[in-house]
Write a protein that holds these residues in place. Structure first.
Motif, PDB file in Angstrom:
ATOM      1  N   TYR A 212     -37.272  86.530  28.607  1.00  0.00           N
ATOM      2  CA  TYR A 212     -35.951  85.896  28.830  1.00  0.00           C
ATOM      3  C   TYR A 212     -35.428  85.309  27.518  1.00  0.00           C
ATOM      4  O   TYR A 212     -34.256  85.473  27.158  1.00  0.00           O
ATOM      5  N   TRP A 227     -19.530  78.994  28.351  1.00  0.00           N
ATOM      6  CA  TRP A 227     -18.842  77.739  28.677  1.00  0.00           C
ATOM      7  C   TRP A 227     -19.299  76.604  27.739  1.00  0.00           C
ATOM      8  O   TRP A 227     -18.488  75.857  27.207  1.00  0.00           O
ATOM      9  N   ASP A 228     -20.620  76.516  27.547  1.00  0.00           N
ATOM     10  CA  ASP A 228     -21.145  75.414  26.730  1.00  0.00           C
ATOM     11  C   ASP A 228     -20.534  75.410  25.333  1.00  0.00           C
ATOM     12  O   ASP A 228     -20.088  74.388  24.830  1.00  0.00           O
ATOM     13  N   LYS A 230     -17.853  77.106  24.224  1.00  0.00           N
ATOM     14  CA  LYS A 230     -16.388  77.115  24.129  1.00  0.00           C
ATOM     15  C   LYS A 230     -15.741  75.824  24.620  1.00  0.00           C
ATOM     16  O   LYS A 230     -14.747  75.387  24.078  1.00  0.00           O
ATOM     17  N   TYR A 250     -38.931  73.479  32.535  1.00  0.00           N
ATOM     18  CA  TYR A 250     -38.934  74.923  32.772  1.00  0.00           C
ATOM     19  C   TYR A 250     -40.359  75.480  32.656  1.00  0.00           C
ATOM     20  O   TYR A 250     -40.596  76.648  32.976  1.00  0.00           O
ATOM     21  N   PHE A 283     -28.030  89.853  35.312  1.00  0.00           N
ATOM     22  CA  PHE A 283     -27.739  88.738  34.401  1.00  0.00           C
ATOM     23  C   PHE A 283     -27.253  89.248  33.040  1.00  0.00           C
ATOM     24  O   PHE A 283     -26.181  88.888  32.557  1.00  0.00           O
ATOM     25  N   LYS A 290     -18.814  90.900  29.596  1.00  0.00           N
ATOM     26  CA  LYS A 290     -17.726  89.980  29.220  1.00  0.00           C
ATOM     27  C   LYS A 290     -17.654  89.853  27.696  1.00  0.00           C
ATOM     28  O   LYS A 290     -16.575  89.808  27.114  1.00  0.00           O
ATOM     29  N   LYS A 316      -7.256  87.918  28.545  1.00  0.00           N
ATOM     30  CA  LYS A 316      -7.381  88.944  29.592  1.00  0.00           C
ATOM     31  C   LYS A 316      -8.574  88.587  30.475  1.00  0.00           C
ATOM     32  O   LYS A 316      -9.654  88.303  29.962  1.00  0.00           O
ATOM     33  N   LEU A 318     -11.199  90.022  32.960  1.00  0.00           N
ATOM     34  CA  LEU A 318     -11.804  91.291  33.356  1.00  0.00           C
ATOM     35  C   LEU A 318     -11.957  91.349  34.876  1.00  0.00           C
ATOM     36  O   LEU A 318     -12.419  90.374  35.494  1.00  0.00           O
ATOM     37  N   HIS A 328     -18.961  85.151  39.189  1.00  0.00           N
ATOM     38  CA  HIS A 328     -20.089  84.714  38.345  1.00  0.00           C
ATOM     39  C   HIS A 328     -21.373  85.422  38.763  1.00  0.00           C
ATOM     40  O   HIS A 328     -22.341  84.771  39.137  1.00  0.00           O
ATOM     41  N   PHE A 359     -31.830  74.691  39.868  1.00  0.00           N
ATOM     42  CA  PHE A 359     -30.984  75.661  39.174  1.00  0.00           C
ATOM     43  C   PHE A 359     -29.864  76.173  40.095  1.00  0.00           C
ATOM     44  O   PHE A 359     -28.749  76.420  39.646  1.00  0.00           O
ATOM     45  N   ASP A 370     -16.242  75.342  36.438  1.00  0.00           N
ATOM     46  CA  ASP A 370     -15.604  76.406  35.658  1.00  0.00           C
ATOM     47  C   ASP A 370     -14.364  76.922  36.398  1.00  0.00           C
ATOM     48  O   ASP A 370     -13.318  77.166  35.783  1.00  0.00           O
ATOM     49  N   PHE A 373     -11.648  74.440  36.063  1.00  0.00           N
ATOM     50  CA  PHE A 373     -11.197  74.476  34.669  1.00  0.00           C
ATOM     51  C   PHE A 373     -10.289  75.698  34.439  1.00  0.00           C
ATOM     52  O   PHE A 373      -9.205  75.579  33.852  1.00  0.00           O
ATOM     53  N   LYS A 377      -6.327  76.074  33.639  1.00  0.00           N
ATOM     54  CA  LYS A 377      -5.941  76.758  32.399  1.00  0.00           C
ATOM     55  C   LYS A 377      -5.024  77.952  32.665  1.00  0.00           C
ATOM     56  O   LYS A 377      -4.032  78.149  31.978  1.00  0.00           O
ATOM     57  N   TYR A 385      -6.836  86.318  40.214  1.00  0.00           N
ATOM     58  CA  TYR A 385      -8.227  86.759  39.987  1.00  0.00           C
ATOM     59  C   TYR A 385      -9.089  86.403  41.207  1.00  0.00           C
ATOM     60  O   TYR A 385      -9.877  87.227  41.688  1.00  0.00           O
TER      61      TYR A 385
HETATM   62  P1  NDP Z   1     -19.851  82.321  31.646  1.00  0.00           P
HETATM   63  O1  NDP Z   1     -20.527  83.018  30.540  1.00  0.00           O
HETATM   64  O2  NDP Z   1     -19.604  83.107  32.881  1.00  0.00           O
HETATM   65  O3  NDP Z   1     -18.476  81.751  31.046  1.00  0.00           O
HETATM   66  C1  NDP Z   1     -17.432  81.262  31.851  1.00  0.00           C
HETATM   67  C2  NDP Z   1     -16.142  81.452  31.056  1.00  0.00           C
HETATM   68  O4  NDP Z   1     -15.880  82.854  30.909  1.00  0.00           O
HETATM   69  C3  NDP Z   1     -14.901  80.911  31.739  1.00  0.00           C
HETATM   70  O5  NDP Z   1     -14.733  79.519  31.464  1.00  0.00           O
HETATM   71  C4  NDP Z   1     -13.820  81.727  31.106  1.00  0.00           C
HETATM   72  O6  NDP Z   1     -13.605  81.188  29.787  1.00  0.00           O
HETATM   73  C5  NDP Z   1     -14.474  83.088  30.941  1.00  0.00           C
HETATM   74  N1  NDP Z   1     -14.229  83.972  32.075  1.00  0.00           N
HETATM   75  C6  NDP Z   1     -14.395  83.733  33.381  1.00  0.00           C
HETATM   76  N2  NDP Z   1     -14.112  84.818  34.120  1.00  0.00           N
HETATM   77  C7  NDP Z   1     -13.734  85.766  33.253  1.00  0.00           C
HETATM   78  C8  NDP Z   1     -13.313  87.123  33.395  1.00  0.00           C
HETATM   79  N3  NDP Z   1     -13.216  87.712  34.581  1.00  0.00           N
HETATM   80  N4  NDP Z   1     -13.014  87.829  32.282  1.00  0.00           N
HETATM   81  C9  NDP Z   1     -13.112  87.262  31.054  1.00  0.00           C
HETATM   82  N5  NDP Z   1     -13.503  85.980  30.856  1.00  0.00           N
HETATM   83  C10 NDP Z   1     -13.813  85.250  31.941  1.00  0.00           C
HETATM   84  O7  NDP Z   1     -20.585  81.033  32.140  1.00  0.00           O
HETATM   85  P2  NDP Z   1     -21.722  80.118  31.491  1.00  0.00           P
HETATM   86  O8  NDP Z   1     -21.416  79.816  30.077  1.00  0.00           O
HETATM   87  O9  NDP Z   1     -21.845  78.983  32.452  1.00  0.00           O
HETATM   88  O10 NDP Z   1     -23.078  80.976  31.602  1.00  0.00           O
HETATM   89  C11 NDP Z   1     -23.542  81.932  30.642  1.00  0.00           C
HETATM   90  C12 NDP Z   1     -24.961  82.364  31.038  1.00  0.00           C
HETATM   91  O11 NDP Z   1     -25.865  81.300  30.785  1.00  0.00           O
HETATM   92  C13 NDP Z   1     -25.082  82.701  32.522  1.00  0.00           C
HETATM   93  O12 NDP Z   1     -25.826  83.877  32.673  1.00  0.00           O
HETATM   94  C14 NDP Z   1     -25.858  81.551  33.102  1.00  0.00           C
HETATM   95  O13 NDP Z   1     -26.653  81.986  34.187  1.00  0.00           O
HETATM   96  C15 NDP Z   1     -26.680  81.089  31.903  1.00  0.00           C
HETATM   97  N6  NDP Z   1     -27.040  79.681  31.979  1.00  0.00           N
HETATM   98  C16 NDP Z   1     -28.379  79.357  31.964  1.00  0.00           C
HETATM   99  C17 NDP Z   1     -28.768  78.044  32.027  1.00  0.00           C
HETATM  100  C18 NDP Z   1     -30.223  77.702  32.021  1.00  0.00           C
HETATM  101  O14 NDP Z   1     -30.553  76.515  32.015  1.00  0.00           O
HETATM  102  N7  NDP Z   1     -31.133  78.685  32.034  1.00  0.00           N
HETATM  103  C19 NDP Z   1     -27.772  76.950  32.112  1.00  0.00           C
HETATM  104  C20 NDP Z   1     -26.424  77.408  32.144  1.00  0.00           C
HETATM  105  C21 NDP Z   1     -26.081  78.724  32.064  1.00  0.00           C
HETATM  106  P3  NDP Z   1     -12.316  81.573  28.889  1.00  0.00           P
HETATM  107  O15 NDP Z   1     -11.184  81.738  29.808  1.00  0.00           O
HETATM  108  O16 NDP Z   1     -12.158  80.403  27.969  1.00  0.00           O
HETATM  109  O17 NDP Z   1     -12.680  82.816  28.157  1.00  0.00           O
END
Ligand code: NDP
Length: 398
Positions: A212, A227-228, A230, A250, A283, A290, A316, A318, A328, A359, A370, A373, A377, A385
């Motif tokens: 992983y 998200w974190d 950005k 973990y 995953f 994206k 855009k 997706l 998600h 988790f 999200d 948010f 936005k 969507y």
């Molecule tokens: P995402 O990577 O899904 O990011 C969410 C952002 O993506 C949104 O705020 C938006 O931002 C953009 N977005 C949402 N939908 C779309 C779409 N359809 N097309 C294009 N852009 C889109 O979420 P996370 O950052 O939360 O998670 C990333 C990974 O990290 C995940 O796999 C998660 O499981 C993992 N993770 C693991 C953790 C752990 O402790 N192991 C903790 C947290 C997350 P914008 O509009 O600004 O582009």
């Protein structure tokens, strides 16, 4: 901030003193005895933490890697990030294996010093967050609320940096994620020392976690669109989560398996491997889709041109591939892997399942944040969507 650090100690004490069962103190004396189990830092743990953080920081600065542009900031600027995690990870792992092989460091060191190291990193985190708090307050961006505890917790800056050194990117990955893998290996070494063998579940969980994290470093660039990076300011919540919560909770499954050395039936082993691989495919596939799309909207998705919603804001969204199945699906894949990891511990005790329980809560809560948010936005575009892709995380269920 008050409850989580004691919880991490509590779970560790349950593992080492109570065989992985929940321990409820029934008198003041028992409660005091529990509190006294929290270890103070030792000379070894302090030295380790200094060398560990110093070494990882030096690798982030000097290890070879490409400079990559991050996503556009609200003011249109794009920060540059050095992507050298893959090199740093392997150098760290192989370097430490070599040191253990040569007998310079005992392979069981991280487990033997687990408690004191946890305390040392806790202290470091609180101090680092104090620095981040004042750094943000002194910066011209002025992106804080003025509520002291809230700002300390949520952060005062989106991208705290010293020169080109990005503190958030560093803490999100290097010291915490790599330490998680190394603690697992150290616990496996302890099992070898105690029982002269390493059980299949211990091997499975150590390899799953290793894979992983290795995968994370291989696709390191994908973190730049999460998200974190950005949207989340860097305060206690992220910092403590990255540096303490991740490596010390973990590893609960490995902690449990150290003394629970029973083997799994072959069908269960194969089922767990299949679940982990399926979760990984969902995953990684979702996250990378994206990422590729945000870099190049003409990128083919499953052999076809991507479909998307062109938002008024210019971004855009997706709507094909994994992003057309649920909003998600990456969380769904992550949770499938989490379940596979917990199942390696059998079904006799709840504590090793803490990870999947927490988790699930985290990702459901995160998805809602999200969603709110993105709604704020993108407004009507986000509603469209939601209409096109109604499922949040689990297609057909949620
Ligand atoms: P995402 O990577 O899904 O990011 C969410 C952002 O993506 C949104 O705020 C938006 O931002 C953009 N977005 C949402 N939908 C779309 C779409 N359809 N097309 C294009 N852009 C889109 O979420 P996370 O950052 O939360 O998670 C990333 C990974 O990290 C995940 O796999 C998660 O499981 C993992 N993770 C693991 C953790 C752990 O402790 N192991 C903790 C947290 C997350 P914008 O509009 O600004 O582009």
């Amino acid at each position: 901030m008050l409850a989580l650090p004691p919880l991490v100690y509590y779970m560790w004490i349950c593992m080492v003193d109570h065989g992985g069962a929940f321990y409820i103190p029934t008198s003041i004396d028992e409660l005091l005895a529990l509190v006294k189990r929290v270890p103070a830092p030792t000379r070894a743990s302090t030295l380790f933490v200094v060398l560990w953080f110093g070494g990882q920081a030096l690798l982030q600065i000097y290890a070879p890697g490409d400079w990559v542009q991050g996503s556009p900031l609200p003011d249109g600027r794009r920060l540059k990030y050095k992507m050298n995690g893959w090199f740093s990870f392997w150098l760290t792992i192989l370097g430490l294996f070599f040191c253990c092989w040569m007998g310079w460091i005992p392979a069981t060191f991280l487990w033997d010093e687990f408690g004191p190291i946890m305390t040392s990193i806790n202290i470091l985190t609180y101090v680092l967050c104090l620095y981040l708090y004042f750094k943000g307050k002194a910066s011209p961006e002025q992106t804080y609320t003025g509520r002291v505890m809230y700002d300390y917790f949520m952060g005062t800056q989106l991208n705290p940096r010293v020169g080109n050194f990005d503190i958030k990117l560093f803490c999100e990955a290097r010291p915490g994620l790599t330490l998680w893998v190394l603690i697992n290996f150290s616990i496996a070494a302890k099992q070898w020392q105690l029982h002269h063998s390493v059980s299949t579940p211990m091997m499975l969980v150590s390899l799953f976690h290793f894979f992983y994290i290795m995968d994370y470093y291989f696709h390191e660039e994908a973190i730049l669109t999460t998200w974190d990076i950005k949207h989340e300011k860097f305060g206690w919540m992220l910092c403590w989560g990255d540096l303490v919560w991740v490596p010390f909770t973990y590893t609960l499954q490995a902690q449990y398996l150290l003394t629970h050395t029973g083997e799994l039936p072959l069908w269960a082993t194969l089922g767990i491997i299949a679940l982990n691989l399926a979760g990984y495919a969902v995953f990684r596939g979702t996250n990378i889709q994206k990422h590729h799309f945000s870099r190049n909207p003409d990128h083919l998705i499953w052999g076809r041109p991507a479909t998307f919603i062109q938002t008024v804001r210019g971004t855009k969204l997706l709507t094909s591939g994994f992003w057309g199945i649920a909003r998600h699906l990456n969380y769904c894949g992550d949770l499938m892997m989490a379940l596979a990891w917990c199942l390696t511990c059998g079904v006799h005790n709840l504590l090793p399942y803490f990870y999947i329980i927490y988790f699930t809560w985290l990702l459901v809560h995160r998805e809602r944040r999200d969603d709110a948010f993105c709604h704020a936005k993108y407004g009507k575009d986000w509603e469209e969507y939601r209409r096109q892709v109604p499922w949040r995380i689990f297609p057909g269920i949620y």
